[in-house]
Design an enzyme around this catalytic site. Structure first.
Site, PDB file in Angstrom:
ATOM      1  CB  SER A 195      -0.901   0.016   1.232  1.00 15.97           C
ATOM      2  OG  SER A 195      -1.431   1.320   1.385  1.00 15.97           O
ATOM      3  CG  HIS A 208      -3.900  -1.557  -1.617  1.00 16.47           C
ATOM      4  ND1 HIS A 208      -5.025  -2.277  -2.000  1.00 16.47           N
ATOM      5  CD2 HIS A 208      -4.293  -0.786  -0.579  1.00 16.47           C
ATOM      6  CE1 HIS A 208      -6.037  -1.949  -1.218  1.00 16.47           C
ATOM      7  NE2 HIS A 208      -5.621  -1.039  -0.338  1.00 16.47           N
ATOM      8  CG  ASP A 220      -5.134   2.414   0.845  1.00 17.42           C
ATOM      9  OD1 ASP A 220      -6.101   1.643   0.754  1.00 17.42           O
ATOM     10  OD2 ASP A 220      -3.996   2.052   1.220  1.00 17.42           O
ATOM     11  CG  MET A 256      -8.313   7.222   2.623  1.00 22.20           C
ATOM     12  SD  MET A 256      -7.310   7.293   4.102  1.00 22.20           S
ATOM     13  CE  MET A 256      -6.663   5.603   4.112  1.00 22.20           C
ATOM     14  CG  HIS A 279      -9.305   0.295  -0.565  1.00 24.15           C
ATOM     15  ND1 HIS A 279      -8.692   0.052   0.654  1.00 24.15           N
ATOM     16  CD2 HIS A 279     -10.642   0.339  -0.298  1.00 24.15           C
ATOM     17  CE1 HIS A 279      -9.608  -0.032   1.603  1.00 24.15           C
ATOM     18  NE2 HIS A 279     -10.797   0.148   1.059  1.00 24.15           N
ATOM     19  CG  MET A 334     -11.332   3.419   2.107  1.00 27.77           C
ATOM     20  SD  MET A 334      -9.768   3.411   2.997  1.00 27.77           S
ATOM     21  CE  MET A 334      -8.641   3.363   1.611  1.00 27.77           C
ATOM     22  CG  MET A 363     -11.764  -2.719   4.983  1.00 29.73           C
ATOM     23  SD  MET A 363     -10.221  -2.341   4.129  1.00 29.73           S
ATOM     24  CE  MET A 363      -9.245  -1.560   5.424  1.00 29.73           C
ATOM     25  CG  ASP A 376      -6.295  -2.893   3.014  1.00 25.85           C
ATOM     26  OD1 ASP A 376      -5.203  -2.681   3.564  1.00 25.85           O
ATOM     27  OD2 ASP A 376      -6.927  -2.019   2.369  1.00 25.85           O
TER      28      ASP A 376
HETATM   29  C1  DX5 Z   1      -6.436   1.476   5.520  1.00 24.21           C
HETATM   30  C2  DX5 Z   1      -5.957   1.175   4.125  1.00 24.21           C
HETATM   31  C3  DX5 Z   1      -4.870   0.178   4.077  1.00 24.21           C
HETATM   32  C4  DX5 Z   1      -3.607   0.607   4.766  1.00 24.21           C
HETATM   33  C5  DX5 Z   1      -2.875  -0.650   5.164  1.00 24.21           C
HETATM   34  O1  DX5 Z   1      -7.540   2.309   5.464  1.00 24.21           O
HETATM   35  O2  DX5 Z   1      -7.042   0.653   3.367  1.00 24.21           O
HETATM   36  O3  DX5 Z   1      -4.605  -0.213   2.737  1.00 24.21           O
HETATM   37  O4  DX5 Z   1      -2.778   1.407   3.970  1.00 24.21           O
HETATM   38  O5  DX5 Z   1      -1.794  -0.280   5.936  1.00 24.21           O
HETATM   39  P1  DX5 Z   1      -1.124  -1.251   6.996  1.00 24.21           P
HETATM   40  O6  DX5 Z   1      -0.612  -2.436   6.269  1.00 24.21           O
HETATM   41  O7  DX5 Z   1      -0.027  -0.390   7.576  1.00 24.21           O
HETATM   42  O8  DX5 Z   1      -2.173  -1.609   8.014  1.00 24.21           O
HETATM   43 ZN    ZN Z   2      -6.561  -0.259   1.363  1.00 26.35          ZN
END
Ligand code: DX5
Ligand code: ZN
Length: 216
Positions: free
Chosen positions: A8, A33, A35, A37, A66, A68, A137, A175
């Site tokens: 990620s 990956h 993320d 947000m 991903h 969010m 998750m 994840d």
């Molecule tokens: C959390 C993200 C994850 C995060 C994982 O909201 O969706 O992808 O980056 O990070 P680690 O592996 O540090 O938990």
């Molecule tokens: Zn993620």
């Protein structure tokens, strides 16, 4: 199929993204990956289109995006245009999940649904055969570096059974809070794709850590 590793980039060094992307290119990792947000669906804001476009310029492996964000339908096409190969949307963030999944597939992008820790896998019973992947998750979304939630193992087994029962080809991705200490147990439980942020980018030797996660 051996399991896939998706580092990620949320935990990467944003001032040296190109360097971290090249590191992933040269590693045993399988996907990037990404993320996204929005500060509404989750309490944090990460990055958007210009950054993903810049990542795509250097990335030699698929981008697993991903989302969010609330109402992701508004932006599916734009995520495709900046280079998403896989798009996952949260079960909790859409009303017409079936329509949203069809929309992603019509863009020629792999489509997945993400489940928050409290969301039961059985809710996917009527859509699982349409999905390319399901992302479970194993932390509450919003931040990297959180503690892994143990109930995840039983969710993976339940999902695995549902996938079999419905003859679905969906991959199981997990994840949050994943590292050397729990990856074996997750793969044994049935996980196909493992996301790791902090475990990779917080390591002294990320290339070596990725190798360990892949071949442990
Ligand atoms: C959390 C993200 C994850 C995060 C994982 O909201 O969706 O992808 O980056 O990070 P680690 O592996 O540090 O938990
Ligand atoms: Zn993620």
């Amino acid at each position: 199929m051996s399991h896939l590793i998706a580092p990620s980039l949320l935990s990467a060094d944003f001032a040296n993204l190109e360097q971290d992307i090249k590191m992933i290119n040269n590693s045993d990792a399988d996907w990037f990956h990404i993320d996204v947000m929005d500060g509404l669906f989750v309490p944090n804001i990460s990055f958007g289109f210009p950054v993903i476009k810049a990542i795509k310029k250097h990335a030699k492996k698929p981008l697993d995006v991903h989302l969010m964000i609330v109402d992701p339908d508004r932006y599916l096409e734009e995520f495709k245009n900046v280079g998403a190969d896989i798009i996952t949307i949260h079960y909790e963030a859409v009303t017409h999940l079936h329509r949203s999944i069809q929309k992603i597939k019509s863009l020629n992008v792999k489509a997945g649904v993400v489940l928050n820790p409290h969301t039961n896998v059985i809710l996917l019973e009527d859509i699982i055969s349409e999905l390319d992947l399901v992302l479970i998750m194993s932390v509450n979304p919003g931040y990297g570096g959180q503690k892994f939630i143990e109930n995840t193992y039983s969710k993976i087994s339940k999902l695995k059974n549902l996938i079999k029962q419905k003859n679905s080809n969906a991959l199981i991705e997990v994840d949050g809070g994943i590292g050397i200490s729990n990856i074996n147990k997750l793969v044994e439980a049935g996980a196909d794709v493992l996301v790791a942020g902090n475990a990779v980018f917080g390591a002294t030797n990320p290339i070596d850590t990725i190798k360990q996660l892949k071949y442990l």
